[in-house]
Design a protein around this motif. Structure first.
Motif, PDB file in Angstrom:
ATOM      1  N   UNK A  99       0.776  -1.235   0.000  1.00 24.39           N
ATOM      2  CA  UNK A  99       0.000   0.000   0.000  1.00 24.39           C
ATOM      3  C   UNK A  99       0.806   1.283   0.000  1.00 24.39           C
ATOM      4  N   UNK A 100       2.136   1.176  -0.106  1.00 21.67           N
ATOM      5  CA  UNK A 100       2.993   2.368  -0.136  1.00 21.67           C
ATOM      6  C   UNK A 100       3.201   2.778  -1.590  1.00 21.67           C
ATOM      7  N   UNK A 101       2.921   4.049  -1.887  1.00 20.83           N
ATOM      8  CA  UNK A 101       3.062   4.534  -3.264  1.00 20.83           C
ATOM      9  C   UNK A 101       4.234   5.508  -3.336  1.00 20.83           C
ATOM     10  N   UNK A 102       4.691   5.781  -4.545  1.00 19.53           N
ATOM     11  CA  UNK A 102       5.877   6.605  -4.744  1.00 19.53           C
ATOM     12  C   UNK A 102       5.766   7.972  -4.072  1.00 19.53           C
ATOM     13  N   UNK A 103       4.575   8.593  -4.129  1.00 16.98           N
ATOM     14  CA  UNK A 103       4.411   9.926  -3.562  1.00 16.98           C
ATOM     15  C   UNK A 103       4.685   9.943  -2.056  1.00 16.98           C
ATOM     16  N   UNK A 104       4.379   8.856  -1.371  1.00 12.02           N
ATOM     17  CA  UNK A 104       4.608   8.791   0.077  1.00 12.02           C
ATOM     18  C   UNK A 104       6.093   8.799   0.429  1.00 12.02           C
ATOM     19  N   UNK A 105       6.933   8.397  -0.518  1.00 10.74           N
ATOM     20  CA  UNK A 105       8.363   8.297  -0.252  1.00 10.74           C
ATOM     21  C   UNK A 105       9.109   9.593  -0.534  1.00 10.74           C
ATOM     22  N   UNK A 106       8.384  10.641  -0.942  1.00 12.71           N
ATOM     23  CA  UNK A 106       9.032  11.910  -1.277  1.00 12.71           C
ATOM     24  C   UNK A 106       9.785  12.490  -0.081  1.00 12.71           C
ATOM     25  N   UNK A 107       9.243  12.297   1.124  1.00 15.30           N
ATOM     26  CA  UNK A 107       9.879  12.828   2.331  1.00 15.30           C
ATOM     27  C   UNK A 107      10.511  11.725   3.180  1.00 15.30           C
ATOM     28  N   UNK A 108      10.683  10.559   2.591  1.00 16.93           N
ATOM     29  CA  UNK A 108      11.285   9.441   3.318  1.00 16.93           C
ATOM     30  C   UNK A 108      12.779   9.679   3.517  1.00 16.93           C
ATOM     31  N   UNK A 109      13.372   8.940   4.451  1.00 15.13           N
ATOM     32  CA  UNK A 109      14.812   9.073   4.706  1.00 15.13           C
ATOM     33  C   UNK A 109      15.578   8.151   3.769  1.00 15.13           C
ATOM     34  N   UNK A 110      16.869   8.402   3.618  1.00 14.75           N
ATOM     35  CA  UNK A 110      17.704   7.537   2.784  1.00 14.75           C
ATOM     36  C   UNK A 110      17.915   6.195   3.468  1.00 14.75           C
ATOM     37  N   UNK A 111      18.355   5.205   2.693  1.00 12.13           N
ATOM     38  CA  UNK A 111      18.621   3.879   3.256  1.00 12.13           C
ATOM     39  C   UNK A 111      19.700   3.960   4.333  1.00 12.13           C
ATOM     40  N   UNK A 112      20.719   4.777   4.113  1.00 14.04           N
ATOM     41  CA  UNK A 112      21.788   4.943   5.116  1.00 14.04           C
ATOM     42  C   UNK A 112      21.229   5.548   6.399  1.00 14.04           C
ATOM     43  N   UNK A 113      20.397   6.572   6.277  1.00 19.26           N
ATOM     44  CA  UNK A 113      19.772   7.176   7.457  1.00 19.26           C
ATOM     45  C   UNK A 113      18.880   6.162   8.178  1.00 19.26           C
TER      46      UNK A 113
END
Length: 225
Positions: A96-110
Motif C-alpha cells: 500500500x505504499x506509493x511513490x508519492x509517500x516516499x518523497x519525504x522518506x529518509x535515505x537507506x543509510x539514514x
C-alpha cells in the motif's frame, strides 16, 4: 552452553569490528545473553519491501515496537519510510505504499543509522526473521561496508517447532503470521503494514511464551532454536 557460545561470538565480533557504531551494538547485547527472556529488552520489528529478493529488492518501511518486562509498549511504537531507487511498481498492491509517500522518506543509510540507534541493547523479534534480516544485512554492508550479526527471536521458527511435535507435516499457510495468531485466539489485524505487523508479531511471541512456559521464566536459548 548456547549462552556461552553466543556471548563469546559477540565479544569476538565487537573486538574485531572496525565500525564503532556496530562494535557498540554488539557490546550492548553481550550483558543480555544470559538473562531470562522476560528480563531482556526486546524489539519486535517488521519490514515492508518491494519484493522478496534481498539482492535486488529494497526496504520501503520499518516498524518497531519495544517489549519491556513482558509488556508491549504501544505508545513507543515507531514507523519509518525509506527512499528507494526507482519506483515501488506493482509491489504497491501488497504493502500500500506509493511513490508519492516516499518523497519525504529518509535515505537507506539514514534508516540503518536509525535502526541501530533504536534497537541497540535489544534482542530483535520478527516473524520469519531470516527474510527481514537478509535485507538488513545487505543494507548494512552498503551503509557500513561490513555485515552485522543480529540476535533475533523468530516467532515462525518457534511455531514450526511446536507444530512438528504434534504433526509430521505442516500444511501450506499454517505458519503465516495471521494463521499463527489464530491458534492463540489473538485478534485479526490488517496485514502488510510494518507497524501493525511488528505489533502482531510481538503479541504472538508473548502468547507463545505463555503457552510454552506458563509462569516459568524462559532462557533466550529456549527461543533461538
Amino acid at each position: 552452553m548456547r549462552h556461552f557460545y553466543l556471548k563469546t561470538r559477540l565479544q569476538i565480533k565487537a573486538a574485531l569490528c572496525k565500525q564503532e557504531e556496530i562494535a557498540e551494538y554488539y557490546q550492548a547485547l553481550i550483558p543480555l545473553i544470559a538473562k531470562p527472556v522476560a528480563d531482556i529488552p526486546l524489539m519486535a520489528f517488521d519490514l515492508e519491501m518491494t519484493g522478496l529478493d534481498s539482492q535486488f529488492d529494497q526496504i520501503l518501511s520499518i516498524g518497531l515496537i519495544p517489549i519491556t518486562a513482558g509488556v508491549l509498549e504501544v505508545a513507543k511504537a515507531k514507523h519509518l519510510l525509506v527512499k528507494i531507487v526507482g519506483s515501488v511498481g506493482n509491489s504497491a498492491t501488497i504493502h500500500g505504499i506509493v511513490d508519492q509517500q516516499l518523497a519525504k522518506a529518509v535515505s537507506a543509510k539514514q534508516a540503518m543509522d536509525w535502526f541501530l540507534t533504536q534497537t541497540k541493547g535489544h534482542v530483535l523479534v520478527a516473524h520469519h526473521a531470516p527474510l527481514d534480516l537478509c535485507f538488513l544485512k545487505v543494507e548494512m554492508i552498503r551503509s557500513y561496508h561490513q555485515s552485522l550479526a543480529f540476535v533475533a527471536i523468530d516467532t515462525m521458527a518457534i511455531e514450526r517447532k511446536r507444530l512438528l511435535r504434534k504433526h509430521d507435516v505442516i500444511k501450506e499457510g499454517t505458519l503465516r503470521l495471521d494463521a499463527c495468531r489464530q491458534r492463540y485466539n489473538l485478534p485479526v489485524y490488517a496485514g502488510h503494514n510494518a507497524s501493525v505487523d511488528a505489533l502482531a508479531c510481538g503479541e504472538l511471541l508473548l502468547a507463545q511464551m505463555a503457552s510454552i512456559a506458563g509462569n516459568e521464566k524462559l532462557n533466550l536459548a529456549d527461543l533461538l532454536g
